[in-house]
Design a protein around this motif. Structure first.
Motif, short mmCIF file in Angstrom:
data_model
loop_
_atom_site.label_atom_id
_atom_site.label_comp_id
_atom_site.label_asym_id
_atom_site.label_seq_id
_atom_site.Cartn_x
_atom_site.Cartn_y
_atom_site.Cartn_z
N LEU A 130 44.22 -51.56 4.37
CA LEU A 130 44.15 -51.98 2.92
C LEU A 130 45.10 -51.54 2.11
CD1 LEU A 130 40.27 -50.52 2.36
CD2 LEU A 130 41.04 -52.74 2.19
N VAL A 131 45.88 -50.60 2.11
CA VAL A 131 47.18 -50.45 1.43
C VAL A 131 48.14 -51.53 1.76
CG1 VAL A 131 48.92 -48.82 1.25
CG2 VAL A 131 46.67 -47.94 1.38
N LEU A 132 48.26 -52.10 2.96
CA LEU A 132 49.31 -52.98 3.49
C LEU A 132 48.87 -54.26 2.74
CD1 LEU A 132 50.12 -51.94 6.99
CD2 LEU A 132 51.50 -51.38 5.00
N LEU A 133 47.61 -54.65 2.90
CA LEU A 133 47.03 -55.73 2.19
C LEU A 133 47.19 -56.00 0.50
CD1 LEU A 133 43.70 -56.41 4.34
CD2 LEU A 133 45.74 -58.06 4.22
N SER A 134 46.79 -54.57 -0.02
CA SER A 134 47.21 -54.73 -1.42
C SER A 134 48.49 -54.70 -1.80
CB SER A 134 46.67 -53.18 -2.05
OG SER A 134 47.38 -52.27 -1.60
N GLU A 135 49.47 -54.23 -0.98
CA GLU A 135 51.06 -54.38 -1.51
C GLU A 135 51.29 -55.77 -0.99
OE1 GLU A 135 52.87 -51.55 1.29
OE2 GLU A 135 52.25 -49.87 -0.09
N LEU A 136 50.91 -56.49 0.21
CA LEU A 136 51.20 -57.96 0.44
C LEU A 136 50.70 -58.95 -0.98
CD1 LEU A 136 52.68 -59.96 2.38
CD2 LEU A 136 50.20 -60.06 3.40
N TYR A 137 49.55 -58.62 -1.19
CA TYR A 137 48.81 -59.57 -2.20
C TYR A 137 49.13 -59.20 -3.60
CZ TYR A 137 46.15 -61.18 1.62
OH TYR A 137 45.47 -61.78 3.07
N GLY A 138 49.95 -57.87 -3.81
CA GLY A 138 50.20 -57.52 -5.09
C GLY A 138 49.10 -57.20 -6.20
N VAL A 139 47.87 -56.49 -5.49
CA VAL A 139 46.71 -56.40 -6.02
C VAL A 139 46.28 -54.82 -5.77
CG1 VAL A 139 45.77 -58.74 -6.26
CG2 VAL A 139 45.11 -57.33 -4.39
N SER A 140 45.45 -54.34 -6.76
CA SER A 140 44.99 -52.86 -6.40
C SER A 140 44.14 -52.97 -5.25
CB SER A 140 44.55 -52.14 -7.75
OG SER A 140 43.45 -52.79 -8.00
N ILE A 141 43.78 -51.72 -4.76
CA ILE A 141 42.69 -51.57 -3.78
C ILE A 141 41.32 -52.01 -4.11
CG2 ILE A 141 41.41 -50.19 -2.20
CD1 ILE A 141 44.27 -49.00 -1.34
N ASP A 142 41.24 -51.54 -5.69
CA ASP A 142 40.00 -51.68 -6.38
C ASP A 142 39.58 -53.07 -6.74
OD1 ASP A 142 37.78 -50.93 -7.92
OD2 ASP A 142 38.77 -50.45 -9.74
N GLN A 143 40.62 -54.18 -6.77
CA GLN A 143 40.46 -55.35 -6.89
C GLN A 143 40.21 -56.16 -5.56
OE1 GLN A 143 44.18 -55.93 -8.80
NE2 GLN A 143 43.36 -57.43 -10.08
#
Length: 206
Positions: free
Chosen positions: A48-61
């Motif tokens: 989840l952390v890696l996805l949020s960094e890759l997509y440039g969004v927060s985990i909340d989003q």
């Protein structure tokens, strides 16, 4: 879980990424990414952390809290962990740069010191020349010089045994074993060696 997959797919398409590209960035298979988007599975916290960094969004989003049964506190905790990971990464980079800078500076200083030491040693070394002979155990050498300061003769030398030799010749010095070979000079203390020009010694021969 389906809503999470739909959200995940929308964000990926908005970024213009393929499933294969996302899988490669996360070191996963394309099938795993496909399962997430089809609601047949969901990523763990690390992904989840890696996805949020890759997509440039927060985990909340990124996360649908109802689907994953996550409350607000849990999501905030995930975001804090993500920020901490990013902060630690930045600090590690700063530390690496600082260490490399120190190493470069120390290497530069060491090089300069070594160069100066080499120059000092070279300056203290008696120059070897076929126009000179090298004598040891001399306490004093009295030279005769012209107006330009050039040596025109050797008036006298005094040995450490206080023997004074007037107008010495090369033979005089050799007989008293005061002359040493040039190859020995390089390994000796320059202060203990006198370089005497052969020409003035030759002029002393009557």
């Amino acid at each position: 879980m389906i809503e999470f997959g739909i959200t995940l797919k929308k964000i990926r398409l908005a970024k213009g990424y393929s499933q294969r590209f996302v899988a490669e960035q996360l070191n996963l298979t394309r099938q795993t990414v496909s399962k997430w988007e089809n609601g047949r599975g969901y990523p763990d916290f690390e992904n989840l952390v890696l996805l949020s960094e890759l997509y440039g969004v927060s985990i909340d989003q990124l996360v649908n809290r109802k689907t994953l049964n996550l409350d607000r506190q849990k999501v905030l905790q995930m975001n804090r962990k993500r920020e901490k990971v990013l902060w630690l990464t930045r600090q590690a980079k700063i530390l690496v740069i600082a260490v490399l800078t120190v190493l470069v500076v120390v290497s530069g200083i060491t090089f300069v010191i070594a160069q100066r030491e080499q120059a000092r040693e070279e300056a203290e070394t008696v120059p070897i020349s076929r126009y000179y002979v090298y004598a040891v155990d001399l306490k004093r050498v009295v030279l005769k010089k012209d107006k330009t300061g050039a040596t025109t003769g050797i008036i006298s030398v005094t040995t450490k045994n206080n023997e004074k030799i007037q107008h010495p010749t090369l033979t005089d010095l050799t007989r008293r074993r005061l002359i040493i070979k040039p190859k020995i000079v390089e390994s000796m203390d320059p202060d203990k060696v006198e370089a005497l020009s052969k020409a003035p010694l030759a002029r002393n021969i009557k």
